[in-house]
Design a protein around this motif. Structure first.
Motif, short mmCIF file in Angstrom:
data_model
loop_
_atom_site.label_atom_id
_atom_site.label_comp_id
_atom_site.label_asym_id
_atom_site.label_seq_id
_atom_site.Cartn_x
_atom_site.Cartn_y
_atom_site.Cartn_z
N GLN A 437 13.54 20.70 -0.97
CA GLN A 437 14.22 19.66 -0.21
C GLN A 437 14.67 18.53 -1.13
OE1 GLN A 437 15.17 19.79 3.11
NE2 GLN A 437 16.35 18.00 2.42
N GLU A 438 13.85 18.22 -2.15
CA GLU A 438 14.22 17.17 -3.10
C GLU A 438 15.48 17.56 -3.87
OE1 GLU A 438 11.17 18.53 -2.91
OE2 GLU A 438 10.17 16.86 -1.88
N GLN A 439 15.58 18.83 -4.23
CA GLN A 439 16.77 19.30 -4.94
C GLN A 439 18.00 19.31 -4.03
OE1 GLN A 439 14.87 22.92 -6.28
NE2 GLN A 439 14.81 22.22 -8.41
N ILE A 440 17.80 19.68 -2.77
CA ILE A 440 18.90 19.60 -1.80
C ILE A 440 19.39 18.17 -1.71
CG2 ILE A 440 19.49 19.74 0.66
CD1 ILE A 440 17.65 22.18 0.86
N ASP A 441 18.46 17.23 -1.59
CA ASP A 441 18.82 15.82 -1.47
C ASP A 441 19.60 15.34 -2.70
OD1 ASP A 441 17.50 15.77 0.95
OD2 ASP A 441 15.67 14.86 0.15
N GLU A 442 19.19 15.82 -3.89
CA GLU A 442 19.86 15.41 -5.13
C GLU A 442 21.27 15.98 -5.21
OE1 GLU A 442 20.51 13.65 -8.89
OE2 GLU A 442 19.21 13.20 -7.16
N ILE A 443 21.44 17.24 -4.83
CA ILE A 443 22.78 17.86 -4.83
C ILE A 443 23.69 17.12 -3.86
CG2 ILE A 443 24.09 19.95 -4.27
CD1 ILE A 443 21.52 21.55 -5.09
N VAL A 444 23.17 16.82 -2.67
CA VAL A 444 23.97 16.11 -1.66
C VAL A 444 24.30 14.70 -2.15
CG1 VAL A 444 23.95 15.18 0.69
CG2 VAL A 444 23.04 17.47 0.26
N ARG A 445 23.35 14.05 -2.82
CA ARG A 445 23.61 12.71 -3.36
C ARG A 445 24.74 12.75 -4.39
NH1 ARG A 445 23.32 10.08 -7.59
NH2 ARG A 445 22.29 11.73 -8.77
N MET A 446 24.67 13.72 -5.32
CA MET A 446 25.71 13.84 -6.35
C MET A 446 27.07 14.10 -5.71
SD MET A 446 24.05 15.94 -9.56
CE MET A 446 23.84 17.46 -8.64
N TYR A 447 27.06 14.96 -4.70
CA TYR A 447 28.32 15.28 -4.01
C TYR A 447 28.86 14.04 -3.31
CZ TYR A 447 31.70 18.01 -1.30
OH TYR A 447 32.86 18.52 -0.76
N GLY A 448 27.96 13.31 -2.63
CA GLY A 448 28.39 12.13 -1.88
C GLY A 448 28.83 10.98 -2.76
#
Length: 669
Positions: A437-448
């Protein structure tokens, strides 16, 4: 929340009863439909008697008219009018197969349709013949799946985990999408819409055109409810596989929702949602699946409807239909209007092929051209390998929208998330990695964030386009009348055809003799001209040859003359250019080449710099210029790794040799 894994483990233990007559990969054919039946049985238990009483009252009514009445009494979107349930099925062991069929046939249409597509009747026979039916039903009757014990959400988890376990034996092209991958897709799909999705009581639509067992819809609904408990995400889905369709539809019913929007059929050749548009679209289509068997239908839509249909931009090669699913989803996007200013967002996961397969002008390139020139591609995320249960293939999440934010207009964001995973403690089939979940959050943050970094690159749409130009060079030939080249003439088809005839009888023989005579005269004439002279101008040599044939009283047709010239010629860079006419040079097909010129670059400047400096006699055949698009994702994130020095390698080899020698000493004493 219950520990749903306990329930899953109990159900999985029931599967062990089937060992012998059933192979492990076939357990799901029994366990999944019976899990559905047991849930239905528990859900309907409290209203069963009341439904039976009212069924007698309304028995004379048409089933379609009677169904909504009994559904209301059952307090569900389905009901059952059989006197049997899991408890009393066990009271008549000798007739349990017939009674179970009676019980299944007592369900209303939607639930009955699910069981039909499970093809469960065949399994009833098989279990009955192997004395497994009574025992299996008995074990399931011990499983408490009442709504007071197991909520709809929890039942969804149980069902999802069973599906995952049984799907480990599925084909790689029909793989189950891991929950964390769907969670990432959904997070990216809803990323910019918090203002919309947090409105009280909002209803949005989500469509999956290759739904499988419906996992994407489940995760999306769960995500939205976390964001806004009052929101409703209405799920629409189509699935081609009967059993997957049944599972998806059962999952919807199990959760207490209406299953009318889950439909069966081939999405590409038999669209069950013609003309309908949706707020959100999501899918994981099969990779590399051949669509040749329904090519005619798709090509007809492409040719007859064009952009008024789904496949206007083009069609990919028949060996891989991924981009057809992309075009299908695009056709279901809501247009941006004053009434619907948000438009639609789309998430699709595909392998690497749609990024670059197909040259300029191909169906694949034309589809990429369409989505990029219409500014539909918002971003692409490269995923880690070994995420799926049945394939380790590299995958990419594409995010498309017809309503980009101002800062994203005309841009495409590439996110390289191939390293954002962790090794699993225990592999599940081909699945060795998972995304936390932490990695998902990081990918989404970079995308956003939409900022360039080590893992993020931002491009203009045009950066992926190019002009494919055809570079021609002139044909240059020399001509010599020698015995060697005369021999070549005799091998030419046009020359050999002189001595053949389609006529029958004497007239045919006469024609053959005349042809042979002409062959002899041509060879005789040429031999009389034999010399060491080399002619380097085709027009000059052609005139000489024509004059020689005229003096020999030979009529040589244009195709035959061309054939003779061809046999007497050889390529020669020092010869004069062969001309088509007074102004146009004839191109040499063997020297023809192509160049890809970036769209942002001036073709003439590129040509002067990259081509004319090396081959000054070249030119561009502008009639053959095509526009192409490709997305070379890996190239943009390539990192050079220096090769190890020979000295370092040699030292390592010496160390290994010493180690081996030491080991041999110990073995040999």
């Amino acid at each position: 929340m219950i520990n749903f894994q306990d329930k899953v483990s109990f159900i999985w233990s029931i599967a062990e009863v089937l060992r012998g007559p059933y192979k492990p990969e076939d357990y799901g054919k029994v366990i999944l439909p019976l899990a559905v039946l047991r849930r239905f049985d528990c859900v309907l238990e409290s209203t069963k008697e009341e439904v039976l009483e009212n069924f007698e009252k309304f028995k004379a009514m048409n089933e379609d008219a009677r169904e909504p009445i009994l559904n209301r009494i059952a307090k569900q979107n389905f009901h059952n009018t059989s006197k049997y349930n899991f408890a009393n099925l066990l009271t008549d062991a000798d007739n349990i197969a017939d009674n179970l069929r009676d019980y299944i046939n007592g369900f209303s249409k939607t639930a009955r349709d699910i069981m039909d597509h499970f093809d469960f009747d065949r399994q009833i026979d098989k279990m009955d013949q192997n004395d497994l039916l009574y025992l299996t039903i008995k074990r399931f009757s011990e499983l408490d799946l009442h709504p007071e014990v197991v909520t709809n959400v929890e039942m969804g988890y149980i069902f999802e985990e069973l599906i995952r376990r049984f799907s480990e034996h599925a084909e790689a092209g029909d793989h189950y999408t891991p929950r964390e991958v769907v969670r990432l897709m959904v997070s990216l799909l809803f990323l910019h819409d918090d203002d919309i999705l947090t409105k009280h009581g909002i209803t949005q639509t989500l469509y999956d055109c290759a739904a499988g067992t419906g996992g994407m819809g489940s995760v999306a609904q769960e995500y939205l409810h976390e964001l806004n408990p009052t929101a409703d995400l209405e799920f629409f889905a189509q699935e081609i596989n009967g059993e997957s369709y049944a599972i998806c539809k059962a999952d919807i019913l199990i959760k207490g929702a209406d299953a009318k929007n889950i439909r069966l059929g081939n999405t590409l050749s038999n669209d069950q949602f013609k003309g309908e548009k949706f707020d959100y679209l999501i899918t994981n289509p099969p990779y590399g699946v051949d669509w040749k068997s329904y090519e005619k239908t798709i090509k007809a839509e492409h040719e007859e409807l064009g952009y008024n249909g789904r496949f206007g931009p083009g069609t990919p090669r028949t060996s891989d239909g991924q981009l057809l699913f992309l075009l299908h989803l695009i056709s279901k996007m809501k247009p941006v209007t004053p009434e619907n200013p948000q438009g639609s967002r789309l998430a699709i996961i595909m392998n690497g092929s749609p990024l670059f397969t197909g040259d300029a002008g191909s169906g694949e390139s034309e589809i990429r051209r369409y989505v990029l020139e219409n500014d539909l591609v918002e971003g692409i995320v490269a995923m880690p390998n070994d995420l799926f249960y049945n394939t380790g293939i590299a995958t990419y999440i594409w995010i498309l929208t017809n309503n980009k934010s101002a800062n994203r207009k005309g841009k495409v964001q590439l996110v390289n998330a191939v390293d954002f995973s962790r090794k699993m403690k225990k592999s599940l089939g081909s699945k060795r990695n998972e995304i936390s979940q932490e990695q998902i959050d990081e990918i989404v943050r970079m995308y956003g964030d939409f900022k360039e970094s080590e893992y993020v690159k931002i491009f203009d749409n045009e950066d992926f386009g190019y002009h494919k130009i055809t570079v021609e060079r002139p044909l240059r030939l020399n001509f010599v009348i020698s015995e060697e080249r005369i021999q070549r003439i005799q091998e030419e088809k046009a020359f050999q055809s002189l001595a053949t005839s389609r006529k029958k009888g004497e007239s045919g023989l006469a024609e053959i003799e005349a042809g042979k005579s002409q062959q002899d005269k041509i060879i005789e004439t040429l031999r009389s001209m034999t010399s060491e002279q080399v002619y380097k101008n085709r027009d000059e040599f052609t005139k000489i040859l024509k004059e020689a044939f005229k003096q020999a009283d030979l009529t040589v047709a244009a195709p035959l003359l061309k054939s003779v010239l061809n046999a007497l010629s050889e390529k020669d860079e020092t010869a004069d250019i062969c001309m088509k006419n007074k102004t146009e040079a004839e191109p040499d097909a063997d020297l023809r080449d192509t160049e890809n010129v970036p769209l942002k670059e001036d073709i003439s400047k590129y040509f002067e710099r990259e081509v004319l400096q090396h081959v000054p006699d070249a030119w561009i055949d502008e009639s053959k210029t095509k526009v192409g698009y490709e997305i070379p994702f890996t190239r943009h994130f390539y990192k050079y790794t220096a090769l190890r020095s020979s000295k370092e390698l040699m030292n390592e080899i010496k160390e290994l040799e010493a180690s081996i020698a030491e080991q041999l000493k110990k073995v040999l004493g």
